[in-house]
Structure formats: structure tokens, C-alpha cells
Scaffold this active site. Sequence first.
Site, PDB file in Angstrom:
ATOM      1  N   GLU A  41      22.500 -10.416 -14.122  1.00  0.00           N
ATOM      2  CA  GLU A  41      23.635 -10.004 -14.963  1.00  0.00           C
ATOM      3  C   GLU A  41      23.775 -10.941 -16.174  1.00  0.00           C
ATOM      4  O   GLU A  41      23.640 -12.150 -16.038  1.00  0.00           O
ATOM      5  CB  GLU A  41      24.916 -10.092 -14.116  1.00  0.00           C
ATOM      6  CG  GLU A  41      26.205  -9.773 -14.875  1.00  0.00           C
ATOM      7  CD  GLU A  41      27.446  -9.898 -13.970  1.00  0.00           C
ATOM      8  OE1 GLU A  41      27.347 -10.513 -12.893  1.00  0.00           O
ATOM      9  OE2 GLU A  41      28.495  -9.361 -14.351  1.00  0.00           O
ATOM     10  N   LYS A 111      28.918  -1.880 -16.707  1.00  0.00           N
ATOM     11  CA  LYS A 111      29.579  -2.256 -15.448  1.00  0.00           C
ATOM     12  C   LYS A 111      30.937  -1.565 -15.325  1.00  0.00           C
ATOM     13  O   LYS A 111      31.763  -1.638 -16.250  1.00  0.00           O
ATOM     14  CB  LYS A 111      29.767  -3.771 -15.403  1.00  0.00           C
ATOM     15  CG  LYS A 111      30.291  -4.327 -14.092  1.00  0.00           C
ATOM     16  CD  LYS A 111      30.287  -5.861 -14.152  1.00  0.00           C
ATOM     17  CE  LYS A 111      30.626  -6.513 -12.842  1.00  0.00           C
ATOM     18  NZ  LYS A 111      30.527  -7.990 -12.915  1.00  0.00           N
ATOM     19  N   CYS A 147      26.606  -6.673 -10.278  1.00  0.00           N
ATOM     20  CA  CYS A 147      27.391  -7.617  -9.469  1.00  0.00           C
ATOM     21  C   CYS A 147      28.491  -6.950  -8.644  1.00  0.00           C
ATOM     22  O   CYS A 147      28.203  -6.299  -7.663  1.00  0.00           O
ATOM     23  CB  CYS A 147      27.934  -8.726 -10.362  1.00  0.00           C
ATOM     24  SG  CYS A 147      28.275 -10.262  -9.461  1.00  0.00           S
TER      25      CYS A 147
END
Lengths: 284, 270
Positions: A41, A111, A147
Site C-alpha cells: 500500500e 481503497k 489493507c
Amino acid sequence: MKIALAQYSPVLGDIPRNLDSHLELSAKARRAGADLLVFPELSLSGYRLRDLVAETALDPRSSRTFASLREASRAVALVVGFVEESPLEKGLFYNSAAFLHKGSLLHVYRKVFLPNSGMFEEMRFFAPGRTFRSFPTPWGRAGLLICRDFLHLNAHYLLFADGAEIILAVSAAPGRGVGEENGFTSCRMWEGIGETVSRVTTSFVVYCNRVGIEDGAVFAGGSFVYDPFGRRVAQAPYFEPHLLLADLDPAAVRKARQALTLKRDDRPDITLANLERMIHRDAH
Amino acid sequence: MRINALFVEKILTGFIRGELAKRGFKKGILGLSGGLDSAVCAVLAARALGPKNTIALIMPYGRGFGPDLEDARDTARRLKIDARTIDIAPMVDAYFKRHPSGDLLLKGNKMARERMSILYDWSAREKALILGTSNKSELLIGYGTIHGDLACAVNPLGDLYKTQVRELALHLGLPERIRTKAPTAGLWAGQTDEEEIGLTYDVLDEILELLVEGRETAAEVAARGFPKKQVEKITGLIRRSEFKRQMPPIVKLSHRTIGHDFLYPLERGR
């Protein structure tokens, strides 16, 4: 196919230096015979950016950094993490990951689940994405997660429902909790989810976590790959930089889905009908 | 409460090495008191940076704490680190001669700040970054002098309870003498932490872990069988010492204010 995971530590806020590391690691992965190299990430910018978010934002379609990465992707496909700002949405910054292959931008994922409690403050600096979508690659349909997405059941489910055979998760997960075992206690959580999700989605699960320390936050490493039968194929050490290599047999997805028919028996229509009922009930 | 000391050592030495490199330092410096925390920090620094890049300042007040002085020197000798002894009595006495006080705490705080003032001076002389030695137990209950022993550039021990520092000390091979001596802030002769706090570290840490890690209320902790008065004393200490754990607040006037909405990471571009 051979996959490589770059468990490395970017320099916070220094894109030119991180680009150099990306290019060096791509060359190394290519020499090792890798077809695809996955970075963690925000691999181009570092994680705890705060107000540096605006200063490190890139447009993957026009930036020179991405031109270099696209060039490198002719030799080995790449997944990279970066702060995204599109000219169509100026001032909106996304925590994104891009899949590059043969010189082109195959997919950009933004994300969705931005953690914003305790030590995390991503909603303070980033705009949330809205879309989970799988996309075709030469090695099967893939889906990207970043994540915290990995801890949300629906993120995995939506990629599964959309046909993903390889779940690629890129992460900057800080280690939390020291007990008597090696590694942080939080590492067990990621590994447990990796095993379970690979089993119940009968897909490959690839998790690339970073290492290094930023302002006291320790990124735990421990990147891993599970096959569609829930078997761990490879795991990197905790806390240390590592280029993890693993051989994946794309035919394993077919075998796993014959053995355990969860994909065939899935009922997204029932899921949708129930979600609609719950959402509409809550609205009244 | 038990830790994998080998893993913790790896993280902490990596932290010390990384922080110094990022800030352009090769050397680390710390105050060595003869007690457990600074000895643990010295071992970690020596392993992370090498003995040649680790500097210890031993800063006794006169000859008042003979055994601690010897333990500090012994630690430095065994680690083969560069150690320098500076007696703080002349500076502290000069001050109190002009501004007398019978308050031991006041005097102790002055001594702690004198030591930190000397550490910062040698930090600049030696181009060495100051390593803090405050552990989590002390930080939580505010058992330290603000701008004195609580000051530092980086703190490798700040997320380990005292009992965990002891476990780490055993793993690092520190002699029993240092591991088992009564912890003292060294503010005056014969002072011990546990007497002053009114609890042993074993009990204090158990309670702190329930309150902090377990997010339990004082009532929940007391219901486990800890004396209610002890638990409330600890919650009171935590509350009253918040100022020792934070940067001072800045009153917001402009559109972009340091600490409110001017927010940069410490390690920008390094």
C-alpha cells in the site's frame, strides 16, 4: 506463473527515490523469473503522509512516474500503491493501487474502507473509493484490495461474486501487540483471514505488507500467499525487507472449485434481496 | 504481559538504527543512572549502533549515590561504550545557594532537568541523538520530570511496561544486580519508586494493563479483586499527568495552525 511480493520500506514522501526502488526491485523480480510483482500500500509515497498527501498525489494516466512504471511493466507486470488525484476530481485524493501490464494501465482500485480510529486517520486525508471490480489478467481474473478492506467480509465477497480468482491485497499494516510468539499478535489476524478467505472463495489470496517504521509505527511485514485450497504457499519474515517468490498454478482454481462448489452454489441474488430488505427497513 | 524478547529486541534495535539514519545521525547518547531502564537502553543502543557510536553520560549528584555510580560505570565498561562522568552538584548547588528550598521534589526536578540540559549540550557537541529511557509504566502515571528525564529525541522503551523491561533485561544478559535492585528516580538518597508510588511495579503493571490494554473501567478492575483505592489512585495519576505526554496546546487563530491542521510527519522525505 511466478509471483513476487516486494516487502520493502519506502522513503516517506520521496517519490523519485521510491520510483528508483520500484525499478530496481522490478529488475530483480524479472531476473528471478517473476511474471507479476506486487508492491505494498502507498508504495510510491510511504504511509503516514498526513498533509503530504496533496504533495505526493499522482495521476496514473499522465504522470512521468507512471510512464516509467508502465515501461517497466513490459518486462514484469506490476501492482503499485500511490496517492491518486485525477484531473477530473481536483483536490480529491484516493489511496489507490494500480495494476500495470505490458506498458498499459490495466486497472486502478481506490481503497473503500479507510480506517479512521485509534492510530488511523485515513478519512481525514483521503476520499473513499466506491467500487469493487475484478478485471482480467493473463493469469485469471484478479481483484485488488487495500489493507483495511481485507478485514471487511463484503470486500472479499464482492470480488468473489464478480469472478475474481486471485485476490491481491496490498497493505501497510502496523504491528500491534507483542506476546510470547514471534511477530506481532496482529499478524495472526491477517494470516487467519488469508487462510479462510482463500478457502471460502476458492481463490488465490496474495497479501503484500510493507516493513519499516514511520513516526514510531512499525510495519510488520509477514507477506503471504494462500492457494485456492487454503494452503499457505509462501510467507515472508516479519519486520525484515524481503522479495517473496511463489509459483502459482492458475489451474488450481478450477480444481478447487470442483472440489468445493462454493462459487457454483453462490446466490448473489439472495444476497442482494436481503441487503435491499435490510437497507430499506433501516431507512424507515 | 510476557513478551518475545528476541522479537522485541529486533524491533527496538531496528527502530534506534532507523531513526538515527533518517535524521542524519550516526551516534546515540543517553544518561546512564545505574538503574535498569537506562542499562537496557544502553545495551540496545550498543547493539543497534555499535559501542563506538553509543555515548553514555553518567551524572551523579556529588558522591551521594555511590553504588549506582559504580553500576553505571560497570555497565559502560562491559558494553565498551564511551562514558563520561559529570558531577551535577556544582551547578545544582550554585542555584539553590541563591534560591534555597527545603523541598526535596523541587530539588529532584531541578537535578533531572540539569541532567537533561547537559545531555542536550553533549548531543550537540558529539552530534549524537538523545535516546529516552522512560518506560510505559512511568509515562502513564507521570512518574518523571517534564523536560527532565521525560525529554528525549526518540524513546525505544516507551511502549514497554516496567515488568517487560525486566524481561528484556534478562534476555539482554544484564547482571542480576541491576535487574533486581529497587527502581529509583534518584531524586534523593534512599528514594525508591515503589515506596513513593505506594505499589510494586508487578501490581501497578497488572492494573495498568487492564486499564489501558484491556480498556477496563476502574470499577471493572476493582471487581477483579484489586483494592479500589489503589485502582483509583492510578486512574488519578494517569489523568493528572496527561500534560507530560503531550505537546502544549496552541490557541487557534489562523486558518492553518501547527498541531491542529498543519500536520506533517516527523520523518518527511527521510
